[in-house]
Write an enzyme that holds these catalytic residues in place. Sequence first.
Site, PDB file in Angstrom:
ATOM      1  CB  VAL A  11      -0.973  -0.002   1.207  1.00  0.00           C
ATOM      2  CG1 VAL A  11      -1.615   1.358   1.416  1.00  0.00           C
ATOM      3  CG2 VAL A  11      -2.055  -1.044   0.981  1.00  0.00           C
ATOM      4  CE  LYS A  35       9.817  -3.946   2.017  1.00  0.00           C
ATOM      5  NZ  LYS A  35       8.497  -3.948   2.639  1.00  0.00           N
ATOM      6  CD  GLU A 149      -5.564   2.517  -1.450  1.00  0.00           C
ATOM      7  OE1 GLU A 149      -5.256   3.702  -1.290  1.00  0.00           O
ATOM      8  OE2 GLU A 149      -6.233   2.134  -2.425  1.00  0.00           O
ATOM      9  CG  PHE A 150     -11.415   0.999  -0.613  1.00  0.00           C
ATOM     10  CD1 PHE A 150     -12.162   0.217   0.260  1.00  0.00           C
ATOM     11  CD2 PHE A 150     -11.380   2.376  -0.410  1.00  0.00           C
ATOM     12  CE1 PHE A 150     -12.873   0.802   1.305  1.00  0.00           C
ATOM     13  CE2 PHE A 150     -12.085   2.965   0.637  1.00  0.00           C
ATOM     14  CZ  PHE A 150     -12.838   2.170   1.497  1.00  0.00           C
ATOM     15  CG  LEU A 151      -4.162  -0.806  -3.011  1.00  0.00           C
ATOM     16  CD1 LEU A 151      -3.549  -2.184  -3.047  1.00  0.00           C
ATOM     17  CD2 LEU A 151      -3.081   0.237  -3.181  1.00  0.00           C
ATOM     18  CG  ASN A 206     -11.515  -5.644   2.680  1.00  0.00           C
ATOM     19  OD1 ASN A 206     -11.814  -5.272   1.549  1.00  0.00           O
ATOM     20  ND2 ASN A 206     -10.283  -5.584   3.139  1.00  0.00           N
ATOM     21  CG  LEU A 248     -21.830 -13.577  -6.991  1.00  0.00           C
ATOM     22  CD1 LEU A 248     -23.165 -13.500  -7.730  1.00  0.00           C
ATOM     23  CD2 LEU A 248     -22.046 -14.215  -5.615  1.00  0.00           C
ATOM     24  CB  ALA A 250     -17.666 -21.476  -6.658  1.00  0.00           C
ATOM     25  CB  CYS A 258      -6.892  -7.433   2.820  1.00  0.00           C
ATOM     26  SG  CYS A 258      -5.567  -6.249   2.574  1.00  0.00           S
TER      27      CYS A 258
END
Length: 427
Positions: A11, A35, A149-151, A206, A248, A250, A258
């Site tokens: 993120v 990093k 955050e929704f990424l 989520n 949807l 399966a 997450c």
Amino acid sequence: MNISVIGTGYVGLVTGTCLAEIGHQVVCLDIDERKIEGLINGVIPIYEPQLKELVIKNQQAGRLSFTTSYPEAMKNSTAVFIAVGTPARSDGHADLSYVFQVAESIAKELKDYKVIVDKSTVPVGTGEKVKSIIQKHYSGSFDVVSCPEFLREGSAIDDFMKPDRIVIGAQSKRAVDVLLDIFKPIETEKLVTNLASAELIKYASNAFLATKISFINEVSNICDLVGADVEEVAYGMGLDKRIGSNFLRAGVGYGGSCFPKDVSALKQMAGHNGYDFKLLKAVIEVNNDQRAVVLKKAKQAGESLEGKNIGILGLAFKDNTDDVRESAAIDIINLLQKEKVQIIAYDPIATENAKKIIPGIKFADSAYAACHNQDLVIIATEWPEFRELDWQKIKAKMRTPWVVDGRNILDQNEMREMGFQYLSIGR
Ligand SMILES: NC(=O)c1ccc[n+]([C@@H]2O[C@H](COP(=O)([O-])OP(=O)(O)OC[C@H]3O[C@@H](n4cnc5c(N)ncnc54)[C@H](O)[C@@H]3O)[C@@H](O)[C@H]2O)c1
């Protein structure tokens, strides 16, 4: 605007890079020195489509830099984004220790008004706690905002640049104006709420998506019993605009860094506040059981799995990422290992990360090598390249032509016509 982003994981790195791309001056900070050293030299620590090109482009343009020093990251910034991990504790609650450590570090460097923006997924009340941690060290004015955050990993850049919404949970107009200014170049609905609502919107979103997945997985198990095809059922359901076709599909159940932790954290948060969120208990249980459904199908390949050679296609929790956190593939391998089988696994990107967490199996360099001489092949991640494989060629090299498609990515008629014993989920 000058912005600092604390934490350069999936993120934080995407957020910092995209904020630079839309014109801001961004300094990204992480405590992981290797990093940061890598990033300074153009080495991207994660696999995410388009990310490397954008990091290098914005570094070269002088809009994006990396550091391990809080004073350096914060000296000119108007907004400080927190994007560190909030993993699940063993009791299911979110572990907020990283967020609180960052709050302490920020507080010690505050000298003038800044907006502290929480992008990490955190339980309701965390913004208030961050505020009180900062107030212990700093008596000047500042604001804490929740901007969840929704990424999605695998399409993170596009999701950040073209989000369905930007949620801004704030307590002051001054802070809202700073956030609206930051996100001005991004066209989407900007929803301003209070802190608690913003924090809850993320968990509720989520948890709802996870519920959809567990729901269709339950339907798939009924399909197996009554002779219906879950693909047809899901398509028929999704045509109803009130339902929609997304989420949807399966399969082996949800995974990743997450959904599992967020569903569990919302359930715990509810319990902590005296509310029993019954639905989420079932969502979690169904998801855990779905791994066993794959094992049960694998057992249909023979009376016992003991001694069998099994190829696993896919290790990442979804396609287009190298992230193996809470991956269904890893859970399935762990279940199979109890059956005393030999496993060879392949993933286009995630093998190195998987090697760190699953001992006792072999890894192949190609999907074909993972299928060679196997009694059974299990598809555990929905990588598009698995659809494109020459399955005739694979069949010729397998000991017995059994395939369990845990993601329903192959055409069942074609597979059976080729002579495979082919089992998938709910069809
Ligand atoms: N990964 C996703 O798809 C996703 C999507 C939406 C929201 N989120 C949420 O965003 C948050 C971050 O997730 P992630 O997947 O990017 O995590 P991550 O584990 O990939 O990265 C976290 C980073 O924070 C760094 N860090 C830890 N403590 C620090 C400190 N004190 N100072 C500076 N850096 C520090 C770590 O070294 C690491 O690089 C989580 O709350 C997660 O739930 C994740």
